[in-house]
Design an enzyme around this catalytic site. Sequence first.
Site, mmCIF file in Angstrom:
data_model
loop_
_atom_site.group_PDB
_atom_site.id
_atom_site.type_symbol
_atom_site.label_atom_id
_atom_site.label_comp_id
_atom_site.label_asym_id
_atom_site.label_seq_id
_atom_site.Cartn_x
_atom_site.Cartn_y
_atom_site.Cartn_z
ATOM 1 N N LYS A 54 0.843 -1.200 0.000
ATOM 2 C CA LYS A 54 0.000 0.000 0.000
ATOM 3 C C LYS A 54 0.877 1.247 0.000
ATOM 4 O O LYS A 54 0.588 2.223 -0.695
ATOM 5 C CB LYS A 54 -0.941 -0.007 1.216
ATOM 6 C CG LYS A 54 -2.064 -1.024 1.056
ATOM 7 C CD LYS A 54 -2.830 -1.304 2.331
ATOM 8 C CE LYS A 54 -3.809 -2.459 2.107
ATOM 9 N NZ LYS A 54 -4.414 -2.987 3.314
ATOM 10 N N GLN A 98 -5.037 -1.659 9.503
ATOM 11 C CA GLN A 98 -4.741 -2.952 8.885
ATOM 12 C C GLN A 98 -5.274 -4.083 9.770
ATOM 13 O O GLN A 98 -4.956 -4.170 10.952
ATOM 14 C CB GLN A 98 -3.216 -3.097 8.678
ATOM 15 C CG GLN A 98 -2.802 -4.372 7.965
ATOM 16 C CD GLN A 98 -3.322 -4.449 6.522
ATOM 17 O OE1 GLN A 98 -3.262 -3.479 5.777
ATOM 18 N NE2 GLN A 98 -3.859 -5.608 6.137
ATOM 19 N N ASP A 123 -11.478 2.552 3.771
ATOM 20 C CA ASP A 123 -11.880 1.166 3.530
ATOM 21 C C ASP A 123 -13.381 1.037 3.280
ATOM 22 O O ASP A 123 -13.856 -0.022 2.882
ATOM 23 C CB ASP A 123 -11.498 0.280 4.728
ATOM 24 C CG ASP A 123 -10.153 -0.397 4.509
ATOM 25 O OD1 ASP A 123 -9.844 -0.713 3.348
ATOM 26 O OD2 ASP A 123 -9.430 -0.612 5.492
#
Length: 289
Positions: A54, A98, A123
């Site tokens: 990422k 995460q 997200d």
Amino acid sequence: MTARIIDGKQVSRKVKEEVKARVAALAAEGRRQPCLAVILAGDDPASAIYVRNKQKVCAFSGIQSMMKRLPADVSETELQEVIKELNEDPAVDGILLQLPLPEALRSLEPTFLEQISPDKDVDGFHPINIGRLALGLPAPVACTPFGVMRLLEECGESLEGKLAVVIGRSHTVGKPMLQLLLQKNATVIVTHSRTKDLATLTRQADVIIAALGKAHFVTADMVKDGAIVIDVGINRDEDGKVTGDVDFGPVSEKAAYITTVPGGVGPMTIAMLLENTLLCYAMHEGNIE
Ligand code: NAP
């Protein structure tokens, strides 16, 4: 019929290039750089690889990435504090927590996700954003289903009036797929482990989205000629090789379009994270289009 492959690597490259150009245009206008903050708690090696990837794509596209590394024994309060600090930092556009969290905090994952400001929820997991998606309002959308929609666009076929069968009803894939496909005026059936006679449904489908996590589950006899088949699944066979939920060889002989695993939906997920970061930036800075 032999299916055309929808190449996720190529499409994701296109998305990353588009984001890069938009970020460069912001810099040319003297605007600040978009910034994605990533929280990594613990030392799970797979999570560390995902985070590194990422960061790499952020660097490629010109998005600043900020890393918050926390020890495996981080407390609930400490993690809450980090989320709060990032929520309040005007230089941060997106916050990515995460997952999975270390074992001791795992059951609290939904609570932490809800603590991320909806306008920084890259997200698309915040209940407010899930609600906004259901209402058809602008919101960051979970990256995997968002990426599936981008792949479907590549087919160049309208989804209007098409029958789409989604296999799987998770909060992160199956349910947002329902909303996104409905927005495109598809008729959608979402199926799950209790669905009866799934093959009868999939055989009628113009579009099949396989997201259940069972290797080679979708076989050729479940697919009608000319269908579009998107394979979200990531499974490992006995030799550790990554495979999807679709029995690729035989199904690709019947479908019109198909994705591969790897190289299909996977690369899109990370590319759409960049799109969501830019969307959050736009919410903070005003429209950037
Ligand atoms: P999940 O949370 O485990 O959900 C699986 C879904 O499949 C559940 O709704 C389950 O039904 C349903 N299901 C299980 N067996 C079924 C069957 N025999 N027939 C019909 N439905 C069945 O999984 P997920 O997080 O959505 O992920 C699904 C797959 O996509 C996994 O392989 C995952 O690794 C992969 N994935 C890939 C990406 C990517 O970037 N490419 C991102 C996310 C996930 P119930 O609800 O009834 O249990």
